[in-house]
Write an enzyme that holds these catalytic residues in place. Structure first.
Site, PDB file in Angstrom:
ATOM      1  CG  ASP A 219      -2.094   0.895   1.095  1.00  0.00           C
ATOM      2  OD1 ASP A 219      -2.320   1.433  -0.005  1.00  0.00           O
ATOM      3  OD2 ASP A 219      -2.799   1.091   2.097  1.00  0.00           O
TER       4      ASP A 219
ATOM      5  CG  ASN B  74      -7.060  -2.545  -6.720  1.00  0.00           C
ATOM      6  OD1 ASN B  74      -6.057  -3.236  -6.566  1.00  0.00           O
ATOM      7  ND2 ASN B  74      -7.483  -1.721  -5.773  1.00  0.00           N
TER       8      ASN B  74
HETATM    9  C1  FPP Z   1      -1.648   0.239  -3.438  1.00  0.00           C
HETATM   10  O1  FPP Z   1      -1.215   1.563  -3.450  1.00  0.00           O
HETATM   11  C2  FPP Z   1      -1.076  -0.487  -4.543  1.00  0.00           C
HETATM   12  C3  FPP Z   1      -1.778  -1.061  -5.561  1.00  0.00           C
HETATM   13  C4  FPP Z   1      -3.240  -1.023  -5.667  1.00  0.00           C
HETATM   14  C5  FPP Z   1      -1.128  -1.761  -6.637  1.00  0.00           C
HETATM   15  C6  FPP Z   1       0.163  -2.421  -6.292  1.00  0.00           C
HETATM   16  C7  FPP Z   1       0.957  -2.452  -7.527  1.00  0.00           C
HETATM   17  C8  FPP Z   1       2.298  -2.392  -7.601  1.00  0.00           C
HETATM   18  C9  FPP Z   1       3.205  -2.412  -6.417  1.00  0.00           C
HETATM   19  C10 FPP Z   1       2.959  -2.271  -8.894  1.00  0.00           C
HETATM   20  C11 FPP Z   1       2.441  -3.195  -9.918  1.00  0.00           C
HETATM   21  C12 FPP Z   1       2.762  -4.611  -9.626  1.00  0.00           C
HETATM   22  C13 FPP Z   1       2.666  -5.546 -10.566  1.00  0.00           C
HETATM   23  C14 FPP Z   1       3.029  -6.963 -10.281  1.00  0.00           C
HETATM   24  C15 FPP Z   1       2.202  -5.187 -11.912  1.00  0.00           C
HETATM   25  P1  FPP Z   1      -2.321   2.684  -3.617  1.00  0.00           P
HETATM   26  O2  FPP Z   1      -2.370   3.082  -5.026  1.00  0.00           O
HETATM   27  O3  FPP Z   1      -3.623   2.210  -3.042  1.00  0.00           O
HETATM   28  O4  FPP Z   1      -1.709   3.817  -2.757  1.00  0.00           O
HETATM   29  P2  FPP Z   1      -2.511   4.902  -1.921  1.00  0.00           P
HETATM   30  O5  FPP Z   1      -3.249   4.159  -0.838  1.00  0.00           O
HETATM   31  O6  FPP Z   1      -1.430   5.764  -1.388  1.00  0.00           O
HETATM   32  O7  FPP Z   1      -3.432   5.590  -2.863  1.00  0.00           O
END
Ligand code: FPP
Length: 254
Positions: free
Chosen positions: A32, A80
């Site tokens: 996250d 998502n």
């Molecule tokens: C959460 O951060 C992260 C995600 C929803 C996606 C995780 C993806 C990656 C680490 C990169 C892609 C990985 C692959 C294998 C393609 P958030 O966007 O919810 O962060 P926030 O809570 O700060 O908005």
């Protein structure tokens, strides 16, 4: 050759000891904070996902160094899809791109890749690429990387129940073992440690069945900053936990 450059004694079962303490066999991570990390730098959220993707390699290498045998990463949840279309497409594209650019290296480093989640709902080309990466690396015996992509814990439980009903299993034959076999990829033990970055204390539909007795660890570090030292802190916290699995400690002499 494995992804680990300075390999520690391997812990094949939870509770194994290394010179540094108790090592979890399976670490599952809710990555996250990519978006907040980028926004704090006045960058688009997508830059956070790019940095997050890069961080997977570093963390995976260090987990293997520390003797962890399985790592599950929550890369895209069934929820998502509700994000803005541009961000969803970007995450799908990032996975497609990384399958092209990273899988060769992971394979050379003896990493076994598995997928967890609803493959059939992904674009056909992407699901083919995922299946090919799983097939290519299936004989590797280094760390197992389980990519939870289009994964939701509730969806997984419902899907397992549907398959069991379709298989004609009678209610009296249904037990926790038969259910568990329908969920995680075969042979993957339940996570010993679930890590969530960026300061949240939620499970967010991740490994609901499998995490029944996992130890939970949360750190304020956003995922792109979750580095080797952060991995070590999480493992150290785990090694100080007293796991009882619903029993009492006297039941489980060390
Ligand atoms: C959460 O951060 C992260 C995600 C929803 C996606 C995780 C993806 C990656 C680490 C990169 C892609 C990985 C692959 C294998 C393609 P958030 O966007 O919810 O962060 P926030 O809570 O700060 O908005």
């Amino acid at each position: 050759m494995t992804i680990a450059d300075q390999k520690q004694p391997t812990a094949k079962a939870p509770g194994s000891k290394s010179p540094r303490g108790l090592i979890p066999a399976h670490v599952a991570i809710i990555m996250d904070g990519n978006g907040r990390w980028a926004e704090a730098r006045q960058q688009p959220r997508t830059e956070g996902h790019v940095a997050g993707l890069e961080n997977i390699r570093r963390v995976l290498r260090h987990l293997e160094n520390r003797g962890v045998s399985y790592a599950t990463i929550f890369a895209f949840s069934t929820e998502n899809w509700t994000r803005p279309q541009g961000e969803v497409s970007f995450l799908l594209e990032l996975l497609a791109e990384s399958l092209k650019t990273e899988v060769g290296d992971l394979h050379e480093n003896n990493v076994r890749i598995l997928h967890q989640g609803r493959l059939a709902e992904l674009p056909p080309e992407l699901s083919k690429e995922i299946a090919a990466a799983v097939e290519l690396t299936s004989k590797n015996d280094g760390i197992t990387l389980i990519v939870a992509f289009n994964y939701g814990g509730r969806a997984e439980i419902v899907d397992a129940a549907k398959r069991l009903i379709e298989s004609g299993v009678s209610a009296d034959k249904l037990d926790e073992e038969s259910f568990a076999r329908e969920m995680s990829p075969p042979g993957v033990p339940d996570p010993d440690l679930v890590v969530r970055t960026s300061g949240e204390f939620r499970i967010s539909n991740f490994l609901l069945w499998q995490s029944a007795y996992s130890e939970f660890y949360s750190t304020p570090a956003p995922w792109p900053e979750f580095d080797e030292a952060e991995v070590d802190k999480a493992i150290e916290a785990f090694s100080n936990r007293k796991r009882k699995f619903g029993g009492i400690l006297a039941d489980r002499p060390e």
